[in-house]
Enzyme design. Structure first.
Site, PDB file in Angstrom:
ATOM      1  N   CYS A  44      81.410  66.231  23.820  1.00 16.57           N
ATOM      2  CA  CYS A  44      81.689  65.478  25.038  1.00 16.57           C
ATOM      3  C   CYS A  44      81.415  63.991  24.821  1.00 16.57           C
ATOM      4  O   CYS A  44      80.909  63.572  23.779  1.00 16.57           O
ATOM      5  CB  CYS A  44      80.886  66.014  26.220  1.00 16.57           C
ATOM      6  SG  CYS A  44      79.129  66.168  25.890  1.00 16.57           S
TER       7      CYS A  44
ATOM      8  N   HIS B 113      77.219  70.169  21.545  1.00 10.87           N
ATOM      9  CA  HIS B 113      76.868  69.169  22.552  1.00 10.87           C
ATOM     10  C   HIS B 113      76.592  67.802  21.921  1.00 10.87           C
ATOM     11  O   HIS B 113      76.211  67.687  20.751  1.00 10.87           O
ATOM     12  CB  HIS B 113      75.637  69.609  23.330  1.00 10.87           C
ATOM     13  CG  HIS B 113      75.928  70.662  24.358  1.00 10.87           C
ATOM     14  ND1 HIS B 113      76.874  70.504  25.343  1.00 10.87           N
ATOM     15  CD2 HIS B 113      75.383  71.900  24.546  1.00 10.87           C
ATOM     16  CE1 HIS B 113      76.900  71.590  26.105  1.00 10.87           C
ATOM     17  NE2 HIS B 113      76.019  72.456  25.637  1.00 10.87           N
TER      18      HIS B 113
END
Length: 255
Positions: A235, A138
């Protein structure tokens, strides 16, 4: 009518309060992200340089500075450790036997948490012998997990921080970063059959043909279908259809 407006106002105030509380909770979770891994790092990683082995006809096995026995006793899904010098990326790599998405929102200790873990999916083997091993993490606001991959958006940083090291219980693998770029959110391992040399070559050619101003590709690095690469994927802000990829090629293995 006046009473109706009062009720509506109260509802709006309560809704705003709930939203604020949720925002504060999420912020606090983001701020605490990675703390558990710092403790794990201190427990299982030896950052002291290994002593040079004595010269002789038989070479001593490489010293692995990670206590994999402790890690795997804690969670058998741990199978490797990734370090990217120049960043704070220094984490165990996990793979769930039953659920590819489990470590999206679970820590190494199985706790539900937004930072999740650094992980691979069962599409990849655990020996890093696949043509392309995709590693997920992440992009946390506090700089933990794979957030530091975005440092490679800076050309100077890209040029000066090209090493990646992956430890396994029996080896140390050294990689050199050759590409950093934005990509769409397609599932890479489902979209390309890397076991087919022609497909793999076309994929590599596609990378080296990127000419985007926000992408950095080392065209001096020559990669063929016999080479093994890793793709570190994270991301990009709130753009759910965008991924930022940093890719590296295997250059040596110590065993």
């Amino acid at each position: 009518m006046k009473k109706k407006y009062i009720v509506i106002s109260i509802i709006c105030v309560l809704a705003a309060g709930i939203c604020t509380a949720i925002g504060i909770y999420q912020y606090m979770q983001q701020q605490r992200a990675g703390e558990e891994y710092q403790e794990i790092r201190e427990e299982v990683k030896n950052d002291e340089p290994a002593e040079e082995p004595e010269s002789g006809p038989e070479k001593d096995p490489v010293v692995i500075p990670i206590d994999f026995a402790s890690l795997q006793a804690r969670n058998p899904d741990v199978y490797a450790w990734i370090t990217v010098p120049g960043t704070n990326i220094d984490y165990p790599i996990l793979q769930s036997d039953g659920d590819n998405g489990y470590y999206l929102d679970h820590t190494m200790d199985g706790e539900s948490s937004p930072e999740g873990s650094i992980f691979t999916e069962k599409y990849n083997s655990k020996d890093f012998e696949d043509p392309n091993t995709v590693i997920y993490g992440h992009n946390m606001k506090n700089g933990s997990m794979f957030q530091n991959l975005h440092n490679y958006q800076d050309r100077e940083f890209f040029d000066n921080n090209r090493d990646v090291t992956i430890y396994t219980p029996d080896a140390i693998r050294h990689y050199k970063i050759f590409a950093a770029y934005f990509y769409d959110n397609r599932h890479i391992l489902s979209s390309f059959d890397f076991s087919d040399p022609w497909v793999y070559k076309q994929y590599l050619d596609q990378i080296f043909s990127i000419r985007d101003m926000n992408s950095f590709i080392d065209t001096d690095t020559k990669i063929g279908v016999e080479d093994k690469i890793i793709t570190m994927s994270t991301c990009y802000g709130t753009q759910h259809d965008v991924r930022y990829l940093v890719q590296a090629v295997l250059v040596s293995i110590e065993k």
